[in-house]
Structures are given as C-alpha cells and as structure tokens.
Enzyme design. Structure first.
Site, PDB file in Angstrom:
ATOM      1  CD  GLN A 168      59.646 -18.448  34.350  1.00  0.00           C
ATOM      2  OE1 GLN A 168      59.664 -18.299  35.580  1.00  0.00           O
ATOM      3  NE2 GLN A 168      58.578 -18.920  33.729  1.00  0.00           N
ATOM      4  CG  ASP A 181      61.546 -15.121  27.186  1.00  0.00           C
ATOM      5  OD1 ASP A 181      60.932 -14.562  28.121  1.00  0.00           O
ATOM      6  OD2 ASP A 181      61.245 -16.248  26.749  1.00  0.00           O
ATOM      7  CB  CYS A 214      56.321 -24.205  26.579  1.00  0.00           C
ATOM      8  SG  CYS A 214      54.565 -24.344  26.793  1.00  0.00           S
TER       9      CYS A 214
END
Ligand code: PLP
Length: 414
Positions: free
Chosen positions: A211, A208, A372
């Site tokens: 960021q 992921d 989140c």
C-alpha cells in the site's frame, strides 16, 4: 531580480481522468465512482497501450533467444528492472526480483530465507494490522520450524504500540515483517525507526510495501530494510507483477525458490548450478508483457509527481473524514495521526456488505468485509468495514456522491 516560477500546485484532475478509459463507464445508469483503489488501481491508457504494443510488435520469450524479437523483448523487460531500481532507491538491479505480486514476494522470503535461517525457538515479529499475506507465510514457517510468532498490538486509533514492540525485540528475534501502510486503516507505520531497532537486536526486516509504494517516496537504501515487497497493480500497473527487493548479500545467501527455466547456469542429472542474481529467483517464463508495461505505470506516476499526488489524496482524505463523520451512526475505524488514502468505517445497525450493495446501485465501488485482515477486525470486535480508498483521479465531487449514497443507505438500513 526576482523570478517567480509558476509551477501549478494542484493537479489537473480533469486531464488525468481522461487518461483512464474505464472512468467513462456507467454502472447501473450512473457514472462509475471508483473508490476501491487499495484493492487495485485503474490503468491509464498508456499502460494498456504498452501491453498491446508488446503483443503487436515484439512478442517473444526473453533471455534465451538471439533473434530480433527476443532481443527487443528482453531489453524492454530488463529496462523495467532499471526503472524499478531507481523508483525504490535500490543499490543495484540484481536486487530487483520480479514475482507475481506482494504475496509471492513475501512467500519467496518465507520459503527460502525463512527455511534456511529459522530454527526451533526463534521468534518472528509481525503486527496486529497485517494483511493475511504477511501473516500466513510466517505462520506456516513457524509451525514447520517450531518457531514463535509474536504480534505487536495496536491502540484504538489503529497505531502500533511501539513500547510493546521494543519489549518483544531480543536475541531470539530473527525476523520482523511489518506492513508499511495498513490496507484496512491507512496507518503509516514508522518503519525506518522500527528497522533500526530490529537491526540493533540482530534481526532481519521485511517491509510489506503493497500500500505504500504508490503513495510514499520509497528509498529502500535509506530505509535500510532487508526485503521490500510490492505489487504493480496497486500502482496503476498491470496485475500479475510484483517486486521483491532484497539486499544483495542476503539474496545471494538464499537458496532458490522454484526450479526450472532461467534460474540455472548448468544442469546435469548429478547437479545443477544456479544462475546469478536476479535470475536465480525467476524460474520459468515470467509475465513479460505486464513487466514491460509496469515501467509505463511508474513513468505515469513520476510524470505527475508523488508529492502532488499525495497532496491531492490528503485533501480527499481530510474531506472524507470531515463529511463522513457528520453521518449519524457512522464510525471511522482507524484514526492514526499518520494516515493516508484509506477511510474504513462502520455504520450502526448496518452490515458492511449491505452498504456496499446500496452504494454499487449508485455506481460507487467501495470494498466491504475484512480486507484480508481478519485479526485486525477481531481487534476492533467487528466483522468488517466498508472502505473507501483514493487515487490520483478521485475528486471531492465523488466523495459528495459517496456521502449522499451513505445517507440514503442509513435511511434504508435503519
Ligand atoms: N499486503 C497488503 C498490505 C495489501 O494491501 C495487499 C493487497 O491488498 C497484499 C499484501 C497482497 O497483495 P497482492 O494480492 O497483490 O499479492
């Protein structure tokens, strides 16, 4: 002869700020100080112009038309794919799938690769610092397939406990899905090393990169991840555009995600044959304008240089740590040795939301809440944090204002 090159070492932040029209805004009578960049970055004028230019001059649906507008729009859309391919070091343009964001990219893998390859008793490894977007799709998959979700624990500094990860890996591990940089802590995870270990165990790895893509140099080929996901809106680009990178052989082996539009070769009522990569995974009319403008955002980053941006943001992060820690009762959550661009904190006796409201009254935008990442907040036994996150246009003066605002908040809320 000695030739000394005079390449400026630091950024011209004043000039960069002029490219972001929103930074001229006032909030409640004060200049906007935007420190919510991990949620979404602001957009430079050139990105906004690229969207307007498309709608003004060559708005058309892509891939299907033979008229001039359709050809121009298709060429511009497809050019972004080439720019993204180079930006993340992918092997081929077929490996770049446009989605609407990181969340959709991860779900695509969970619904296609996951449903094809995960069986009862298989294990999926994630970590305690994941965003919900990298938890929930795997939870749904595990429930459906009776597979097991395992979670790498973290230490008090907010770093993964890699010994525990090593112990989790085994013949049952089918997938490791791990965040590259934590949105709530700023921790940079050693993904390359983790990918090597996962591959030795025979597992596929998803990273992921929501960021990381804006701050770190991304080379998916060198990293050797199987999938990599990120969102344009966190890279000074438009909302509604994401990327899924996947290794070609894996993407080819996966069933489609959604049906309809450009993802077919031929349809009869008896049978449909699917299009080649990358179109197999791009059903329906995509977000043409924003994909087109995304490459302008990437060019904006590249025109400055990621290394320079990183140096600037590192200086801001160090300054923020140094000054925030002087505030009585303030505790920074997340002190990983390898950390970028995010500072999360709590203040004794003050709810993060109240801190956010008081800062907003002074024109300062920070994020408050669980970001989140509720399981991460549970790990630290806190309901949430206040988070300041930095981008290329932020300054030390803005951080001084943040510190002043927080000192005032402490007095009011104590
Ligand atoms: N993963 C991480 C680490 C994030 O920070 C975010 C967004 O904040 C996401 C996933 C989800 O990104 P998006 O909302 O763009 O799909």
């Amino acid at each position: 002869m000695n030739i000394s090159l005079t390449i400026p070492k630091t950024l011209d932040v004043t000039a960069i700020r002029k490219e972001f029209p929103i930074l001229n805004r006032e909030i409640k009578g004060r200049p906007l100080i935007y420190l919510d960049n991990a949620a979404t970055t602001q957009k430079p004028q050139q990105v906004i112009d690229a969207i307007v230019h498309y709608y003004t001059n060559y708005n058309a649906n892509i891939h299907r038309g033979i008229h001039t507008l359709a050809e121009e729009a298709t060429a511009d859309f497809e050019q972004t794919r080439d720019v993204v391919k180079t930006f993340i070091g992918a092997g081929s343009r077929e490996e770049i799938i446009f989605t609407k964001g990181t969340t959709e990219s991860i779900n695509l893998v969970a619904y296609t690769w996951g449903r094809k390859n995960i069986r009862a008793g298989d294990e999926i490894i994630i970590s305690n610092m994941e965003h919900h977007s990298n938890i929930v799709p795997w939870q749904i998959l595990c429930e459906e397939k009776e597979a097991i979700l395992k979670v790498i624990p973290i230490n008090d500094a907010g770093e993964l406990i890699l010994d525990e990860y090593e112990k989790m890996l085994g013949s049952k591990t089918k997938l490791v899905s791990i965040v590259h940089v934590s949105n709530a802590l700023g921790t940079v995870n050693p993904v390359k090393q983790m990918i090597t270990r996962a591959h030795e165990a025979g597992a596929v790895v998803m990273v992921d990169g929501a960021q990381s893509a804006v701050h770190l140099d991304i080379d998916v080929s060198d990293m050797d991840c199987d999938f990599f996901a990120f969102s344009a809106h966190k890279l000074y680009g438009p909302t509604g555009v994401g990327v899924l990178y996947g290794k070609k052989e894996l993407l080819e082996s996966m069933p489609p995600f959604q049906g309809g539009g450009e993802m077919i070769k031929e349809v009869t009522f008896n049978k449909t044959t699917f299009n080649d990569l990358p179109y197999k995974f791009e059903a329906g009319t995509p977000n043409i304008a924003d994909v087109i403008a995304f490459k302008t955002a990437i060019r904006f980053i590249e025109s400055i240089g990621k290394e320079k941006i990183r140096e600037h943001e590192k200086e801001l992060l160090e300054y923020a740590h140094q000054e925030l820690e002087k505030i009585p009762g303030l505790h920074i959550i997340g002190k990983a040795r390898d950390k970028i661009s995010v500072v999360s904190f709590i203040i004794e006796k003050a709810h993060p939301q109240d801190i956010g409201i008081l800062l907003d009254n002074r024109g300062i935008a920070v994020r408050t809440g669980h970001h989140c990442a509720q399981p991460l907040m549970d790990r630290f036994s806190i309901p949430g944090t206040a988070r300041a996150s930095f981008a290329v246009y932020n300054t030390k003066d803005e951080l001084d204002e943040l510190v002043n605002g927080l000192k005032r908040a402490v007095k009011i809320l104590a």
